[in-house]
Design a protein around this motif. Structure first.
Motif, PDB file in Angstrom:
ATOM      1  N   THR A 120      41.181  47.295  31.667  1.00 48.18           N
ATOM      2  CA  THR A 120      40.545  45.980  31.533  1.00 48.18           C
ATOM      3  C   THR A 120      39.032  46.118  31.494  1.00 48.18           C
ATOM      4  O   THR A 120      38.352  45.528  30.637  1.00 48.18           O
ATOM      5  CB  THR A 120      40.959  45.074  32.702  1.00 48.18           C
ATOM      6  N   LEU A 185      45.178  39.887  33.993  1.00 45.40           N
ATOM      7  CA  LEU A 185      43.780  39.996  33.589  1.00 45.40           C
ATOM      8  C   LEU A 185      43.635  40.912  32.377  1.00 45.40           C
ATOM      9  O   LEU A 185      42.856  40.612  31.449  1.00 45.40           O
ATOM     10  CB  LEU A 185      42.959  40.531  34.768  1.00 45.40           C
ATOM     11  N   SER A 225      43.226  30.214  34.064  1.00 47.86           N
ATOM     12  CA  SER A 225      43.039  30.692  32.692  1.00 47.86           C
ATOM     13  C   SER A 225      42.688  29.550  31.751  1.00 47.86           C
ATOM     14  O   SER A 225      41.870  29.715  30.834  1.00 47.86           O
ATOM     15  CB  SER A 225      44.315  31.382  32.217  1.00 47.86           C
ATOM     16  N   PRO A 329      37.473  37.575  34.976  1.00 48.50           N
ATOM     17  CA  PRO A 329      37.819  37.916  36.366  1.00 48.50           C
ATOM     18  C   PRO A 329      37.747  36.722  37.317  1.00 48.50           C
ATOM     19  O   PRO A 329      38.597  36.559  38.192  1.00 48.50           O
ATOM     20  CB  PRO A 329      36.787  38.991  36.732  1.00 48.50           C
ATOM     21  N   LEU A 332      40.851  34.361  37.528  1.00 45.74           N
ATOM     22  CA  LEU A 332      41.985  34.760  38.360  1.00 45.74           C
ATOM     23  C   LEU A 332      41.593  34.941  39.817  1.00 45.74           C
ATOM     24  O   LEU A 332      42.448  34.874  40.702  1.00 45.74           O
ATOM     25  CB  LEU A 332      42.589  36.066  37.826  1.00 45.74           C
ATOM     26  N   LEU A 333      40.313  35.173  40.066  1.00 43.15           N
ATOM     27  CA  LEU A 333      39.859  35.374  41.439  1.00 43.15           C
ATOM     28  C   LEU A 333      39.792  34.056  42.208  1.00 43.15           C
ATOM     29  O   LEU A 333      40.282  33.957  43.342  1.00 43.15           O
ATOM     30  CB  LEU A 333      38.487  36.046  41.426  1.00 43.15           C
ATOM     31  N   PRO A 357      40.609  41.472  40.321  1.00 42.06           N
ATOM     32  CA  PRO A 357      39.528  40.763  39.603  1.00 42.06           C
ATOM     33  C   PRO A 357      38.151  40.998  40.224  1.00 42.06           C
ATOM     34  O   PRO A 357      37.149  41.048  39.505  1.00 42.06           O
ATOM     35  CB  PRO A 357      39.945  39.285  39.697  1.00 42.06           C
TER      36      PRO A 357
END
Length: 595
Positions: A120, A185, A225, A329, A332-333, A357
């Protein structure tokens, strides 16, 4: 078109030299494998997760569709991680033993997480908008080398996290959840240049996450997202949603349909599915003081040193916060972080979900760190882990030799009944780890490499040293303090030669799994008419109530020597009428149900 003018990074090609592959792989492999073998399932989440895997490996189709621990439904998390663990037990249990074989699944998820973090970051590091400032006469690194160096840094940051050591080596659903978050991710980032491929990976990750947890966590990531797509225009949200959501729903629906149609009792299947879907709603609620205080006290230490570096990335990339390397990141964090503060019961089990993330985001802070900050991180890690390593050796010498006597007495006071045994193999491995630590520190300080991953090399090597020493010199002591083996075997020896079944009272999942595995105790439910009770008494609840002509007689009690907060008592149902007036010619009386 390359957007070098907006980048806060100014580097030369010399700063993007790759970390020696042998060193990176050695740290990753040693850290991932040490602590997985040669120990018992430990109390609480580790033992409970293993108990479900062991039940599946030794059970039938019903157990695979609706995971349980010796008949008690386990609907807190989905079955996927337990399926993998059970397959490992079936495939390697005869060679390694069931407990060690189950932790092969932990290793699989750990290395998958490492791979997702690396790739990633590598993909994000090659994007035009993050490239260093382009000098008029050249000399800046090319995109491939820059991305690879950032990826090395992200993996080192992940391995350097203090809290990863324990939680990353347990047989819990969280080790699978963290892998699927890292995979989600990666799918988002992969969709930036390959929308279909990335969307398939993203959908598979959400489906896998739902099967490894519950509905709420993947829904939270899906919402994050969607918000990311609003601020980060390059993210192909329509393609992600059109492909990823149906794929995730298909994966979850396949398990639910199999559980419903494959169950002998449809009502039981409906109850299990309903409990699984509702568990998240019972686990989260409005913010409370206890959870907030626990998270504030523990989260920063658990995620050290990734959280300050990730925070600096947010500051350093002020003008590019909508770019994928920052927005993806964070997408999702932040949902996971919000869920942590909404937990009804505080705990650190889910802290590990933050790390992928955060590590990816923190990697983009490395090129922007000032020399003084780099030196501070280095010297702090060097001082902390050197003191820690020296303390571990000093305490172990005291435990082994009895000198200094006061230190030795304090050690054994924490482990009443423990008999120390000297193991040459453990000493050799600990010495090797210590020598490797010294060589890495010497190489880092003498060579003074210019590469951007240099601030976290000592930290990653230090956490590896910490974990290796704990799992070699101190593994027998830690295992003694965290296993239920001795007390479970003692309870099994106290059982009557012929008994119908044992009904557990107030026993947690870890206790139930450990007593069933170590003691081979045959447990039953409230409706099975068991003639033995096994109670967990945190306080004195008194004797169980008697029934006409029947009474419960205490036949055993015990506890783990290292734990004063729990006590186990075993009672046998005795027919007092037959005990006073034995009538061997009468048919055996049916046992009543227990209260």
């Amino acid at each position: 078109m390359r957007q070098a003018n907006t980048s806060p990074v100014q580097l030369t090609a010399a700063a993007t030299g790759a970390l020696p592959r042998a060193l990176l792989l050695a740290i990753c492999i040693i850290y991932g494998l040490v602590g997985l073998f040669g120990r018992d399932p430990w109390k609480n989440e580790d033992a409970a997760g293993f108990g479900v895997m062991w039940q599946l490996a030794t059970g039938n189709l019903h157990d695979w569709l609706m995971p349980n621990i010796v008949g008690r439904p386990y609907s807190e998390d989905g079955p996927l991680v337990f399926w993998i663990g059970a397959l490992m037990i079936r495939g390697f249990g005869s060679w390694l033993g069931a407990a060690d074989a189950a932790r092969l699944a932990t290793a699989l998820f750990f290395f998958a997480t490492c791979a997702c973090i690396w790739y990633t970051t590598y993909l994000l590091g090659r994007r035009d908008e993050v490239q260093p400032f382009a000098y008029a006469f050249g000399g800046q690194p090319n995109a491939r080398d820059y991305g690879r160096t950032l990826a090395d840094g992200a993996l080192l940051i992940f391995l350097a996290c203090v809290g990863l050591a324990m939680r990353g080596h347990e047989t819990t659903p969280q080790v699978g959840q963290v892998a699927f978050i890292a995979l989600a991710l990666y799918g988002m980032v992969r969709s930036l240049d390959k929308p279909i491929q990335g969307s398939l990976v993203y959908g598979a990750a959400l489906g896998g996450l739902a099967l490894a947890s519950g509905p709420l966590l993947p829904l939270a990531l899906l919402g994050g997202s969607a918000v990311c797509a609003l601020v980060c225009k390059p993210l192909p949200w329509r393609r992600l949603a059109a492909i990823g959501i149906p794929l995730a729903l298909l994966m979850v629906s396949a398990w639910l349909a199999a559980a419903y149609f494959g169950a002998a009792d449809r009502d039981e299947a409906v109850t299990f599915i309903r409990e699984w879907s509702r568990y998240d709603r019972r686990s989260y609620g409005s913010p409370n003081v206890a959870t907030f205080g626990f998270n504030v006290r523990n989260l920063f230490l658990y995620t050290w040193p990734v959280w300050p570096i990730a925070g600096w990335a947010w500051i350093a990339w002020t003008g590019m916060r909508r770019a994928p390397h920052v927005a993806a990141p964070l997408a999702l964090l932040l949902p996971v972080l919000v869920l942590l503060f909404l937990q009804r019961s505080a705990g650190d089990v889910q802290f590990i979900l933050l790390l992928p993330p955060m590590a990816v985001l923190a990697a983009f802070a490395l090129p922007t760190l000032a020399r003084g900050v780099i030196n501070a991180i280095d010297w702090f890690a060097l001082l902390f882990f050197t003191i820690f390593g020296g303390t571990v050796w000093f305490m172990w010498i005291a435990k082994t030799t009895g000198w200094p006597p006061r230190i030795a007495r304090n050690v054994f006071r924490q482990l009443p009944g423990y008999q120390h045994e000297f193991t040459i193999a453990a000493v050799v491995f600990a010495l090797a780890a210590t020598v490797a630590w010294v060589l890495i520190v010497r190489w880092r300080l003498s060579r003074a490499p210019k590469q951007i991953w240099r601030p976290v090399v000592i930290s990653a090597a230090g956490t590896t040293l910490m974990w290796v020493m704990a799992m070699t010199l101190w593994l027998p002591s830690i295992n003694y303090g965290k296993t239920y083996r001795d007390v479970a075997q003692a309870a099994a020896m106290a059982l009557p030669p012929a008994y119908q079944c044992v009904q557990p009272i107030r026993m947690g999942d870890a206790q139930l799994a450990s007593f069933a595995y170590f003691g081979h105790i045959r447990f039953g439910g409230p409706n099975d008419g068991c003639d033995v009770l096994l109670r967990h008494d945190a306080v004195d609840y008194g004797e169980p109530g008697n029934i006409s002509h029947f009474e419960w007689r205490l036949i055993w009690e015990g506890r783990r020597p290292a734990d004063r907060d729990e006590r186990f008592r075993m009672y046998r149902l005795v027919d007092t009428a037959r005990a006073v007036h034995p009538r061997p010619d009468l048919p055996r009386r049916r046992l009543p149900r227990q209260p």
